[in-house]
Design an enzyme around this catalytic site. Structure first.
Site, PDB file in Angstrom:
ATOM      1  N   THR A  12       0.802  -1.228   0.000  1.00  0.00           N
ATOM      2  CA  THR A  12       0.000   0.000   0.000  1.00  0.00           C
ATOM      3  C   THR A  12       0.834   1.278   0.000  1.00  0.00           C
ATOM      4  O   THR A  12       0.282   2.371  -0.026  1.00  0.00           O
ATOM      5  CB  THR A  12      -0.933   0.032   1.230  1.00  0.00           C
ATOM      6  OG1 THR A  12      -0.142  -0.167   2.413  1.00  0.00           O
ATOM      7  CG2 THR A  12      -1.997  -1.041   1.154  1.00  0.00           C
ATOM      8  N   ARG A  35      -2.924  -3.655   4.843  1.00  0.00           N
ATOM      9  CA  ARG A  35      -3.999  -3.443   5.820  1.00  0.00           C
ATOM     10  C   ARG A  35      -5.021  -2.436   5.344  1.00  0.00           C
ATOM     11  O   ARG A  35      -6.149  -2.420   5.809  1.00  0.00           O
ATOM     12  CB  ARG A  35      -3.391  -2.940   7.137  1.00  0.00           C
ATOM     13  CG  ARG A  35      -2.478  -3.922   7.783  1.00  0.00           C
ATOM     14  CD  ARG A  35      -1.976  -3.405   9.090  1.00  0.00           C
ATOM     15  NE  ARG A  35      -1.046  -2.285   8.967  1.00  0.00           N
ATOM     16  CZ  ARG A  35      -0.352  -1.770   9.971  1.00  0.00           C
ATOM     17  NH1 ARG A  35      -0.501  -2.268  11.182  1.00  0.00           N
ATOM     18  NH2 ARG A  35       0.484  -0.768   9.766  1.00  0.00           N
ATOM     19  N   ASN A  87       8.023  -7.510   2.275  1.00  0.00           N
ATOM     20  CA  ASN A  87       8.372  -6.089   2.335  1.00  0.00           C
ATOM     21  C   ASN A  87       7.766  -5.382   3.540  1.00  0.00           C
ATOM     22  O   ASN A  87       8.362  -4.446   4.074  1.00  0.00           O
ATOM     23  CB  ASN A  87       7.892  -5.416   1.039  1.00  0.00           C
ATOM     24  CG  ASN A  87       7.835  -3.916   1.145  1.00  0.00           C
ATOM     25  OD1 ASN A  87       8.850  -3.242   1.127  1.00  0.00           O
ATOM     26  ND2 ASN A  87       6.624  -3.376   1.300  1.00  0.00           N
ATOM     27  N   TYR A 153      15.041  -1.586  15.872  1.00  0.00           N
ATOM     28  CA  TYR A 153      14.801  -1.672  14.428  1.00  0.00           C
ATOM     29  C   TYR A 153      15.988  -2.359  13.749  1.00  0.00           C
ATOM     30  O   TYR A 153      15.809  -3.280  12.929  1.00  0.00           O
ATOM     31  CB  TYR A 153      14.561  -0.284  13.815  1.00  0.00           C
ATOM     32  CG  TYR A 153      14.406  -0.352  12.308  1.00  0.00           C
ATOM     33  CD1 TYR A 153      13.292  -0.966  11.745  1.00  0.00           C
ATOM     34  CD2 TYR A 153      15.388   0.155  11.462  1.00  0.00           C
ATOM     35  CE1 TYR A 153      13.158  -1.072  10.358  1.00  0.00           C
ATOM     36  CE2 TYR A 153      15.262   0.065  10.077  1.00  0.00           C
ATOM     37  CZ  TYR A 153      14.141  -0.548   9.531  1.00  0.00           C
ATOM     38  OH  TYR A 153      14.016  -0.654   8.157  1.00  0.00           O
ATOM     39  N   LYS A 157      16.255  -5.975  11.527  1.00  0.00           N
ATOM     40  CA  LYS A 157      16.778  -6.121  10.165  1.00  0.00           C
ATOM     41  C   LYS A 157      18.013  -7.027  10.146  1.00  0.00           C
ATOM     42  O   LYS A 157      18.299  -7.677   9.138  1.00  0.00           O
ATOM     43  CB  LYS A 157      17.061  -4.742   9.557  1.00  0.00           C
ATOM     44  CG  LYS A 157      15.773  -3.964   9.261  1.00  0.00           C
ATOM     45  CD  LYS A 157      14.862  -4.699   8.275  1.00  0.00           C
ATOM     46  CE  LYS A 157      13.580  -3.957   7.966  1.00  0.00           C
ATOM     47  NZ  LYS A 157      12.743  -4.630   6.954  1.00  0.00           N
ATOM     48  N   GLY A 184      19.415   1.586   1.827  1.00  0.00           N
ATOM     49  CA  GLY A 184      19.758   2.658   2.764  1.00  0.00           C
ATOM     50  C   GLY A 184      18.575   3.613   2.841  1.00  0.00           C
ATOM     51  O   GLY A 184      17.416   3.183   2.891  1.00  0.00           O
ATOM     52  N   LEU A 185      18.858   4.907   2.797  1.00  0.00           N
ATOM     53  CA  LEU A 185      17.785   5.907   2.924  1.00  0.00           C
ATOM     54  C   LEU A 185      16.874   5.924   1.697  1.00  0.00           C
ATOM     55  O   LEU A 185      17.316   6.287   0.608  1.00  0.00           O
ATOM     56  CB  LEU A 185      18.393   7.300   3.067  1.00  0.00           C
ATOM     57  CG  LEU A 185      19.121   7.649   4.366  1.00  0.00           C
ATOM     58  CD1 LEU A 185      19.812   9.012   4.225  1.00  0.00           C
ATOM     59  CD2 LEU A 185      18.152   7.671   5.530  1.00  0.00           C
ATOM     60  N   VAL A 186      15.635   5.543   1.894  1.00  0.00           N
ATOM     61  CA  VAL A 186      14.648   5.570   0.809  1.00  0.00           C
ATOM     62  C   VAL A 186      13.513   6.485   1.254  1.00  0.00           C
ATOM     63  O   VAL A 186      12.921   6.264   2.318  1.00  0.00           O
ATOM     64  CB  VAL A 186      14.056   4.163   0.543  1.00  0.00           C
ATOM     65  CG1 VAL A 186      13.202   4.182  -0.717  1.00  0.00           C
ATOM     66  CG2 VAL A 186      15.167   3.110   0.429  1.00  0.00           C
TER      67      VAL A 186
HETATM   68  P1  NDP Z   1       6.301   2.638   4.024  1.00  0.00           P
HETATM   69  O1  NDP Z   1       5.905   3.066   5.382  1.00  0.00           O
HETATM   70  O2  NDP Z   1       6.103   3.556   2.888  1.00  0.00           O
HETATM   71  O3  NDP Z   1       5.616   1.230   3.673  1.00  0.00           O
HETATM   72  C1  NDP Z   1       5.556   0.198   4.617  1.00  0.00           C
HETATM   73  C2  NDP Z   1       4.517  -0.805   4.169  1.00  0.00           C
HETATM   74  O4  NDP Z   1       4.467  -1.881   5.141  1.00  0.00           O
HETATM   75  C3  NDP Z   1       3.114  -0.182   4.131  1.00  0.00           C
HETATM   76  O5  NDP Z   1       2.400  -0.737   3.060  1.00  0.00           O
HETATM   77  C4  NDP Z   1       2.530  -0.635   5.462  1.00  0.00           C
HETATM   78  O6  NDP Z   1       1.125  -0.707   5.485  1.00  0.00           O
HETATM   79  C5  NDP Z   1       3.112  -2.042   5.545  1.00  0.00           C
HETATM   80  N1  NDP Z   1       2.968  -2.575   6.888  1.00  0.00           N
HETATM   81  C6  NDP Z   1       3.502  -2.111   8.034  1.00  0.00           C
HETATM   82  N2  NDP Z   1       3.090  -2.855   9.070  1.00  0.00           N
HETATM   83  C7  NDP Z   1       2.288  -3.810   8.563  1.00  0.00           C
HETATM   84  C8  NDP Z   1       1.552  -4.881   9.117  1.00  0.00           C
HETATM   85  N3  NDP Z   1       1.578  -5.133  10.421  1.00  0.00           N
HETATM   86  N4  NDP Z   1       0.813  -5.673   8.294  1.00  0.00           N
HETATM   87  C9  NDP Z   1       0.785  -5.431   6.966  1.00  0.00           C
HETATM   88  N5  NDP Z   1       1.453  -4.428   6.381  1.00  0.00           N
HETATM   89  C10 NDP Z   1       2.190  -3.630   7.164  1.00  0.00           C
HETATM   90  O7  NDP Z   1       7.854   2.255   4.149  1.00  0.00           O
HETATM   91  P2  NDP Z   1       8.864   1.596   3.115  1.00  0.00           P
HETATM   92  O8  NDP Z   1       8.232   1.331   1.817  1.00  0.00           O
HETATM   93  O9  NDP Z   1      10.080   2.396   3.145  1.00  0.00           O
HETATM   94  O10 NDP Z   1       9.166   0.230   3.879  1.00  0.00           O
HETATM   95  C11 NDP Z   1       9.057  -1.035   3.264  1.00  0.00           C
HETATM   96  C12 NDP Z   1      10.132  -1.951   3.827  1.00  0.00           C
HETATM   97  O11 NDP Z   1      11.413  -1.435   3.494  1.00  0.00           O
HETATM   98  C13 NDP Z   1      10.120  -2.081   5.352  1.00  0.00           C
HETATM   99  O12 NDP Z   1      10.376  -3.434   5.681  1.00  0.00           O
HETATM  100  C14 NDP Z   1      11.289  -1.202   5.786  1.00  0.00           C
HETATM  101  O13 NDP Z   1      11.843  -1.621   6.999  1.00  0.00           O
HETATM  102  C15 NDP Z   1      12.245  -1.428   4.625  1.00  0.00           C
HETATM  103  N6  NDP Z   1      13.265  -0.420   4.444  1.00  0.00           N
HETATM  104  C16 NDP Z   1      12.926   0.896   4.271  1.00  0.00           C
HETATM  105  C17 NDP Z   1      13.925   1.822   4.093  1.00  0.00           C
HETATM  106  C18 NDP Z   1      13.647   3.283   3.962  1.00  0.00           C
HETATM  107  O14 NDP Z   1      14.582   4.088   4.153  1.00  0.00           O
HETATM  108  N7  NDP Z   1      12.445   3.700   3.634  1.00  0.00           N
HETATM  109  C19 NDP Z   1      15.332   1.409   4.021  1.00  0.00           C
HETATM  110  C20 NDP Z   1      15.551   0.023   4.263  1.00  0.00           C
HETATM  111  C21 NDP Z   1      14.556  -0.861   4.424  1.00  0.00           C
HETATM  112  P3  NDP Z   1       0.238   0.337   6.362  1.00  0.00           P
HETATM  113  O15 NDP Z   1       0.131   1.548   5.496  1.00  0.00           O
HETATM  114  O16 NDP Z   1      -1.030  -0.397   6.593  1.00  0.00           O
HETATM  115  O17 NDP Z   1       1.016   0.600   7.624  1.00  0.00           O
HETATM  116  C1  8X3 Z   2      15.720   1.987   6.785  1.00  0.00           C
HETATM  117  C2  8X3 Z   2      16.983   2.695   6.531  1.00  0.00           C
HETATM  118  O1  8X3 Z   2      18.933   3.817   7.664  1.00  0.00           O
HETATM  119  O2  8X3 Z   2      16.715   4.687   8.114  1.00  0.00           O
HETATM  120  O3  8X3 Z   2      15.955   0.651   7.079  1.00  0.00           O
HETATM  121  O4  8X3 Z   2      17.403   2.595   9.048  1.00  0.00           O
HETATM  122  S1  8X3 Z   2      17.527   3.484   7.915  1.00  0.00           S
END
Ligand code: NDP
Ligand code: 8X3
Length: 260
Positions: A12, A35, A87, A153, A157, A184-186
């Site tokens: 989502t 969700r 993810n 966190y 990971k 990394g930072l996204v």
């Molecule tokens: P977003 O917050 O944009 O997306 C996270 C997604 O995970 C959303 O769709 C969210 O849904 C879903 N989610 C969270 N908790 C649950 C749950 N309990 N059940 C079902 N869905 C859930 O963040 P990102 O796209 O950045 O994150 C995606 C992944 O990438 C994560 O695992 C994050 O740790 C990892 N990541 C992100 C980085 C970053 O810098 N952004 C860097 C490295 C890794 P909902 O809207 O319902 O909460």
């Molecule tokens: C998300 C990247 O560096 O903010 O996993 O932890 S950071």
């Protein structure tokens, strides 16, 4: 036309949503999970406009029974998932470990570790039976080394890395491939969630650096899934150009204009 099937958790928003778009463009059928029903429906409609075949499953990955019921509701060739993208995940808070919020810890552990395990347990046995498939876990640079305030966190990971490696070992005599992508930072909704909705604080995270976006990570996931069957992309660390690891980031607001 490629009729492979991908299941993406947390579709989502951010990286999951970008993966949905990328795999749809690549001709995959998609099972999108999350969700937020409205966001799932909106994404489905968009992808279907471009000809993709999409099924939605609404559940919280922390709810093992709901996940099981959802996956078991799939019928026919919607059962044979070729690529699982684990993810769904989040960070909550950036505080010292000894001052952390226990509820936040629990949510991160239940989502990032146990949710990923639940989906692996539900989907991988079918892959083993068919002797084909690919699990792509979204880990993080945060799993390599802890950074200030990252403690729990980062630990989740690090667990994703170990679970990915363990799964690869357990599947070594099958054709199922296992990949850990460590961004990394996204810039997604990640930091807004981390700071409990504080947009200002979230914005600071990406100041003075050109961060990655969801599409950058989706490209890597798609590349890994598209590699020839004998090639297993085991682990990929993907950083912004001015980020060296989880805690070494060069920020320069004037540099932005040269990079965009
Ligand atoms: P977003 O917050 O944009 O997306 C996270 C997604 O995970 C959303 O769709 C969210 O849904 C879903 N989610 C969270 N908790 C649950 C749950 N309990 N059940 C079902 N869905 C859930 O963040 P990102 O796209 O950045 O994150 C995606 C992944 O990438 C994560 O695992 C994050 O740790 C990892 N990541 C992100 C980085 C970053 O810098 N952004 C860097 C490295 C890794 P909902 O809207 O319902 O909460
Ligand atoms: C998300 C990247 O560096 O903010 O996993 O932890 S950071």
């Amino acid at each position: 036309m490629n009729t492979k099937l991908v299941l993406i958790t947390g579709a989502t928003s951010g990286i999951g949503e970008a993966c949905a778009r990328k795999f749809a463009q690549g001709g995959y059928r998609l099972i999108l999970t999350g969700r937020n029903e409205q966001r799932l429906e909106r994404l489905k409609a968009l992808l279907e406009e471009d000809g993709a075949e999409v099924r939605l499953l609404k559940f919280d990955v922390r709810d093992r029974q709901a996940a099981k019921t959802a996956v078991e509701s799939l019928d026919g060739d919607w059962k044979t998932v070729d690529v699982l993208i684990n993810n769904a995940g989040l960070a909550l808070g950036l505080t010292k470990e000894y001052e952390g919020d226990e509820d936040d810890w629990e949510t991160m552990i239940d989502t990032n570790i146990k949710g990923l395990l639940t989906m692996t347990r539900l989907i991988v046995p079918g892959m083993v039976e068919r002797n084909r498939g690919h699990v792509i876990n979204i880990g993080s640079v945060a799993g390599d080394v802890a950074y200030a305030g990252g403690n729990v966190y980062c630990a989740t990971k690090a667990a994703v890395k170990t679970l990915t490696d363990g799964l690869r070992v357990d599947l070594v005599d099958t054709c199922v491939r296992v990949t850990n992508i460590k961004p990394g930072l996204v810039e997604t909704n990640f930091s807004v969630v981390r700071f409990h909705g504080n947009q200002q604080q979230a914005k600071h995270v990406y100041e003075g650096i050109h961060p990655l976006n969801g599409d950058d990570i989706a490209d890597v996931a798609f590349y890994a899934a598209s590699a020839p069957e004998h090639v297993q992309i085991a682990e990929v660390l993907v950083l912004a150009t001015h980020q060296a690891n989880g805690y070494t980031i060069s920020r320069d607001v004037n540099r932005e204009e040269h990079l965009s």
